[in-house]
Design an enzyme around this catalytic site. Structure first.
Site, short mmCIF file in Angstrom:
data_model
loop_
_atom_site.label_atom_id
_atom_site.label_comp_id
_atom_site.label_asym_id
_atom_site.label_seq_id
_atom_site.Cartn_x
_atom_site.Cartn_y
_atom_site.Cartn_z
N ASP A 194 0.84 -1.20 0.00
CA ASP A 194 0.00 0.00 0.00
C ASP A 194 0.88 1.25 0.00
O ASP A 194 2.10 1.16 0.06
CB ASP A 194 -0.97 -0.03 1.18
CG ASP A 194 -0.24 -0.01 2.52
OD1 ASP A 194 1.00 0.07 2.54
OD2 ASP A 194 -0.93 -0.06 3.56
N ASP A 253 -8.98 -5.67 0.31
CA ASP A 253 -8.05 -6.13 1.34
C ASP A 253 -8.62 -5.72 2.68
O ASP A 253 -9.36 -4.73 2.78
CB ASP A 253 -6.68 -5.46 1.20
CG ASP A 253 -6.68 -4.07 1.83
OD1 ASP A 253 -7.20 -3.14 1.16
OD2 ASP A 253 -6.24 -3.91 2.97
N CYS A 260 -16.00 -27.62 5.29
CA CYS A 260 -14.85 -26.72 5.09
C CYS A 260 -13.56 -27.53 4.99
O CYS A 260 -13.30 -28.39 5.83
CB CYS A 260 -14.77 -25.72 6.24
SG CYS A 260 -13.31 -24.66 6.15
N CYS A 314 -10.50 -26.53 5.45
CA CYS A 314 -9.34 -25.86 6.07
C CYS A 314 -8.64 -26.73 7.11
O CYS A 314 -9.16 -27.76 7.55
CB CYS A 314 -9.76 -24.52 6.68
SG CYS A 314 -10.37 -24.63 8.37
N CYS A 346 -10.83 -27.34 10.27
CA CYS A 346 -12.02 -28.20 10.14
C CYS A 346 -11.65 -29.63 9.74
O CYS A 346 -12.39 -30.56 10.03
CB CYS A 346 -12.99 -27.59 9.14
SG CYS A 346 -13.64 -26.00 9.71
N HIS A 384 -9.24 -20.83 9.10
CA HIS A 384 -10.66 -21.03 8.79
C HIS A 384 -11.29 -19.76 8.20
O HIS A 384 -11.96 -19.83 7.15
CB HIS A 384 -11.45 -21.48 10.02
CG HIS A 384 -12.91 -21.56 9.71
ND1 HIS A 384 -13.48 -22.63 9.05
CD2 HIS A 384 -13.91 -20.65 9.87
CE1 HIS A 384 -14.76 -22.39 8.84
NE2 HIS A 384 -15.06 -21.19 9.32
#
Ligand SMILES: [Zn+2]
Length: 386
Positions: A98, A272, A310, A312, A315, A341
């Site tokens: 940025d 973002d 999920c 991830c 999970c 997650h």
């Protein structure tokens, strides 16, 4: 535009005006980014609690790093000597840095803004520093991100009109200077549209910033203290002015699925925010239709995963009961699993938006996507990448 990036619109917004959303692909030196897309924030050249392999596994194709923070610590020249930001942090995919403007204004003390630049005090040790458009550009060239952003002068959306007007015009002058100072041919550069909540100032800013051959256009000065209705009205006044512009549009600082969905519908391609990761570290897990507060006592004996379908890290391997335990014991693994997650949920949500755009069913799928996004409170919405 520089030769460092291309933006290919794969499915343009339909001519019937049912949505301004489009499907596209942004290509930069370290890879391609399918849009609409969300960029996790790696403030200090790390997405808090995650290994770079985790960042890839949650589905991130690009991350954001903060110029202000890396300039102060460890220092852009040190990062350059060590081979640049990608090598330094072990992430070989795209990075956007940025402009530093937002952090200078929100974190730095002192903050004397003049036409030449801004003088500020480090929030770390009180030392005095100065950013000019030329210097902020040089810092990002040293870091070696794929996309640099021109220095801007952001102000709070609710500021008086004269303050917004002054900052907007200064942002335009600084955008020209940033673009002129930019030399790296393997780094793209985006410019920032300001203008607060005032349609006239937004139009003035669009005219000035879009006239510069940047690779992309950021919409700044939102995701602050405005209401969702004010933000959406501002996008409705701003994005149509860019209807014929071939470049990506990036709304800075927005990160709740519900808010991003409405912004995609209004023609935004990139986002973002620290929000998904920050609420994860507070024990709030995003799930379809809402969120699950792992500190709630009822999860202490719950053998189910956070979200059954999920994929991830959390999970796949662990129960709600185990996560409830980790958060109670303040164990570091809890922060990593929760962040995995929430970022998986967020990036999967963006993938669902892209799938609907690809099949031409986005307007029809909006109600279903709104249900999945759930609601978050206004206080969560205003969390920014400070
Ligand atoms: Zn999960």
């Amino acid at each position: 535009m520089t030769s460092a990036s291309t933006f290919e619109i794969l499915v343009p917004a339909p001519e019937d005006g049912s949505t301004r959303a489009r499907l596209a692909r942004l290509t930069v030196p370290h890879g391609a980014i399918d849009t609409p897309q969300f960029m996790p924030v790696g403030t200090n050249a790390t997405v808090k609690a995650l290994h770079p392999a985790d960042i890839a596994e949650v589905g991130a194709s690009i991350i954001l790093a903060n110029t202000y923070h890396l300039y102060l610590r460890p220092g852009h020249e040190r990062v350059a000597r060590l081979g640049g930001l990608h090598r330094f942090m072990g992430w070989d995919r795209p990075i956007l840095t940025d402009s530093g403007g937002f952090q200078v204004v929100s974190l730095g003390d002192l903050r004397i803004v003049d036409d030449e630049g801004v003088t500020f005090r480090s929030h770390l040790d009180g030392s005095v520093h100065r950013f000019t458009p030329e210097h902020a550009t040089a810092v990002q060239e040293a870091l070696g991100s794929d996309i640099a952003v021109a220095l801007d002068h952001p102000v709070t959306p609710s500021s008086p009109r004269s303050v917004v007007a002054d900052a907007t015009d200064r942002t335009s002058r600084w955008a020209e200077r940033s673009f002129r100072a930019h030399e790296r041919t393997d780094q793209a550069m985006f410019g920032i549209v300001q203008g607060g909540l005032d349609p006239e100032l937004r139009a003035r800013s669009v005219e000035a910033i879009a006239a510069i051959p940047f690779d992309g256009l950021c919409i700044g000065g939102l995701a602050g203290d405005e209401t969702a209705a004010q933000r959406e009205a501002t996008l409705d006044a701003t994005v149509p002015l860019l209807a014929a512009d071939p470049r990506p549009r990036y709304l800075m600082g927005l990160g709740s699925p519900a808010d991003m969905l409405e912004a995609v519908d209004r023609g935004i391609d990139l986002f973002d925010s620290v929000l998904p990761a920050r609420v994860a570290r507070n024990g709030q897990f995003w799930v379809p239709g809402g969120r699950l507060n792992i500190r709630n006592t009822r999860y202490q004996d719950d053998p189910e995963p956070i979200q059954a379908d999920c994929p991830c890290l959390a999970c796949r391997g662990f129960s709600r009961a185990y996560l409830a335990h980790l958060f109670r014991a303040r164990e570091l693994l809890g922060y990593r699993l929760a962040t995995c997650h929430n970022l998986t949920f967020t990036l999967d949500f963006m993938a669902r938006i892209r799938a609907a755009l690809r099949s031409g069913t986005f307007p029809a799928t909006l109600p279903e996507l709104r249900l999945r996004a759930g609601r978050v409170s206004d206080s969560e919405v205003v969390v920014q990448s400070a």
